[in-house]
Design a protein around this motif. Structure first.
Motif, PDB file in Angstrom:
ATOM      1  N   ALA A   1      -3.029  -4.471  -2.783  1.00  0.00           N
ATOM      2  CA  ALA A   1      -3.480  -5.453  -1.792  1.00  0.00           C
ATOM      3  C   ALA A   1      -3.252  -4.952  -0.364  1.00  0.00           C
ATOM      4  O   ALA A   1      -4.135  -5.078   0.495  1.00  0.00           O
ATOM      5  N   LEU A   2      -2.086  -4.387  -0.100  1.00  0.00           N
ATOM      6  CA  LEU A   2      -1.800  -3.894   1.249  1.00  0.00           C
ATOM      7  C   LEU A   2      -2.664  -2.699   1.602  1.00  0.00           C
ATOM      8  O   LEU A   2      -3.168  -2.586   2.740  1.00  0.00           O
ATOM      9  N   ALA A   3      -2.874  -1.783   0.655  1.00  0.00           N
ATOM     10  CA  ALA A   3      -3.702  -0.599   0.917  1.00  0.00           C
ATOM     11  C   ALA A   3      -5.158  -1.019   1.155  1.00  0.00           C
ATOM     12  O   ALA A   3      -5.826  -0.475   2.052  1.00  0.00           O
ATOM     13  N   LYS A   4      -5.660  -1.980   0.386  1.00  0.00           N
ATOM     14  CA  LYS A   4      -7.021  -2.476   0.591  1.00  0.00           C
ATOM     15  C   LYS A   4      -7.153  -3.084   1.985  1.00  0.00           C
ATOM     16  O   LYS A   4      -8.151  -2.884   2.671  1.00  0.00           O
ATOM     17  N   GLY A   5      -6.138  -3.834   2.395  1.00  0.00           N
ATOM     18  CA  GLY A   5      -6.157  -4.428   3.727  1.00  0.00           C
ATOM     19  C   GLY A   5      -6.176  -3.379   4.836  1.00  0.00           C
ATOM     20  O   GLY A   5      -6.897  -3.508   5.818  1.00  0.00           O
TER      21      GLY A   5
ATOM     22  N   LEU B   1       2.870  12.603  -3.294  1.00  0.00           N
ATOM     23  CA  LEU B   1       4.045  12.230  -4.078  1.00  0.00           C
ATOM     24  C   LEU B   1       5.158  11.697  -3.181  1.00  0.00           C
ATOM     25  O   LEU B   1       5.401  12.243  -2.101  1.00  0.00           O
ATOM     26  N   LEU B   2       5.807  10.636  -3.650  1.00  0.00           N
ATOM     27  CA  LEU B   2       7.002  10.107  -2.991  1.00  0.00           C
ATOM     28  C   LEU B   2       8.007   9.787  -4.076  1.00  0.00           C
ATOM     29  O   LEU B   2       7.735   8.991  -4.972  1.00  0.00           O
ATOM     30  N   GLU B   3       9.168  10.440  -4.009  1.00  0.00           N
ATOM     31  CA  GLU B   3      10.238  10.213  -4.984  1.00  0.00           C
ATOM     32  C   GLU B   3      11.428   9.598  -4.259  1.00  0.00           C
ATOM     33  O   GLU B   3      11.874  10.119  -3.235  1.00  0.00           O
TER      34      GLU B   3
ATOM     35  N   VAL C   1      -3.474   4.282   0.988  1.00  0.00           N
ATOM     36  CA  VAL C   1      -2.349   4.068   0.070  1.00  0.00           C
ATOM     37  C   VAL C   1      -1.107   4.759   0.618  1.00  0.00           C
ATOM     38  O   VAL C   1      -0.018   4.170   0.670  1.00  0.00           O
ATOM     39  N   TRP C   2      -1.275   5.996   1.061  1.00  0.00           N
ATOM     40  CA  TRP C   2      -0.141   6.731   1.611  1.00  0.00           C
ATOM     41  C   TRP C   2       0.418   6.030   2.848  1.00  0.00           C
ATOM     42  O   TRP C   2       1.638   5.995   3.061  1.00  0.00           O
ATOM     43  N   ALA C   3      -0.454   5.453   3.663  1.00  0.00           N
ATOM     44  CA  ALA C   3       0.008   4.763   4.878  1.00  0.00           C
ATOM     45  C   ALA C   3       0.971   3.639   4.541  1.00  0.00           C
ATOM     46  O   ALA C   3       1.938   3.402   5.277  1.00  0.00           O
ATOM     47  N   VAL C   4       0.731   2.943   3.432  1.00  0.00           N
ATOM     48  CA  VAL C   4       1.660   1.879   3.014  1.00  0.00           C
ATOM     49  C   VAL C   4       2.987   2.492   2.574  1.00  0.00           C
ATOM     50  O   VAL C   4       4.058   2.053   2.985  1.00  0.00           O
ATOM     51  N   LEU C   5       2.922   3.527   1.731  1.00  0.00           N
ATOM     52  CA  LEU C   5       4.151   4.175   1.260  1.00  0.00           C
ATOM     53  C   LEU C   5       4.943   4.769   2.423  1.00  0.00           C
ATOM     54  O   LEU C   5       6.178   4.765   2.413  1.00  0.00           O
ATOM     55  N   ALA C   6       4.239   5.281   3.422  1.00  0.00           N
ATOM     56  CA  ALA C   6       4.889   5.943   4.549  1.00  0.00           C
ATOM     57  C   ALA C   6       5.395   4.966   5.613  1.00  0.00           C
ATOM     58  O   ALA C   6       6.034   5.384   6.570  1.00  0.00           O
ATOM     59  N   ASP C   7       5.126   3.680   5.433  1.00  0.00           N
ATOM     60  CA  ASP C   7       5.602   2.650   6.364  1.00  0.00           C
ATOM     61  C   ASP C   7       6.821   1.963   5.751  1.00  0.00           C
ATOM     62  O   ASP C   7       6.697   1.024   4.975  1.00  0.00           O
TER      63      ASP C   7
END
Length: 147
Positions: A139-143, A74-76, A15-21
């Protein structure tokens, strides 16, 4: 403040990998249509994503800036959309198991003409959009987790 949560079927790292991209932003944020650039260092505090919002050819170009970042937790963000204003959006991640992450998303309008709308109207407009945003993030995190 519009708040939604979803149990994402992926480990917290995925999940973090998606937020961090930053380049994936338009793939899961409802309304974002194109990423023009991502500043080096995303998602460090003060770093920006340069994005377009809306359908072509009526897009609006603006930026989203990281206000606070605690990796895997956390990402704000300060998400701007001139002329409507800007919103503060906070994503909080909680690992529920090795393969399940609760994502809590809270959004509130902080600047611009949209602040004149009553909170109940803001919530009614933002909540469905934010639910869909979390479904896309899921969906992206699952992928990423399965790949």
């Amino acid at each position: 403040m519009a708040e939604v949560s979803l149990e994402v079927e992926a480990p917290i790292d995925a999940v973090w990998a998606v937020l961090a991209d930053g380049w994936s932003y338009a793939g899961w944020v409802v309304g974002a249509s194109h990423i023009r650039d991502v500043d080096a260092g995303w998602p460090k505090q003060g770093v920006r994503i340069h994005h377009s919002v809306g359908p072509w050819p009526f897009t609006i170009e603006d930026v989203t800036e990281v206000v606070r970042c605690e990796p895997n937790r956390l990402l704000e963000l300060d998400a701007r959309l001139w002329p409507a204003g800007a919103a503060r959006i906070t994503f909080t991640l909680t690992a529920r198991s090795e393969s399940l992450t609760e994502v809590h998303m809270a959004e509130r309008v902080v600047r611009g003409p949209s602040t004149l709308m009553p909170n109940v109207v803001q919530d009614a407009l933002l909540t469905p959009r934010n639910r869909e945003t979390l479904q896309r993030l899921n969906a992206l995190a699952k992928g990423r987790a399965s790949g």
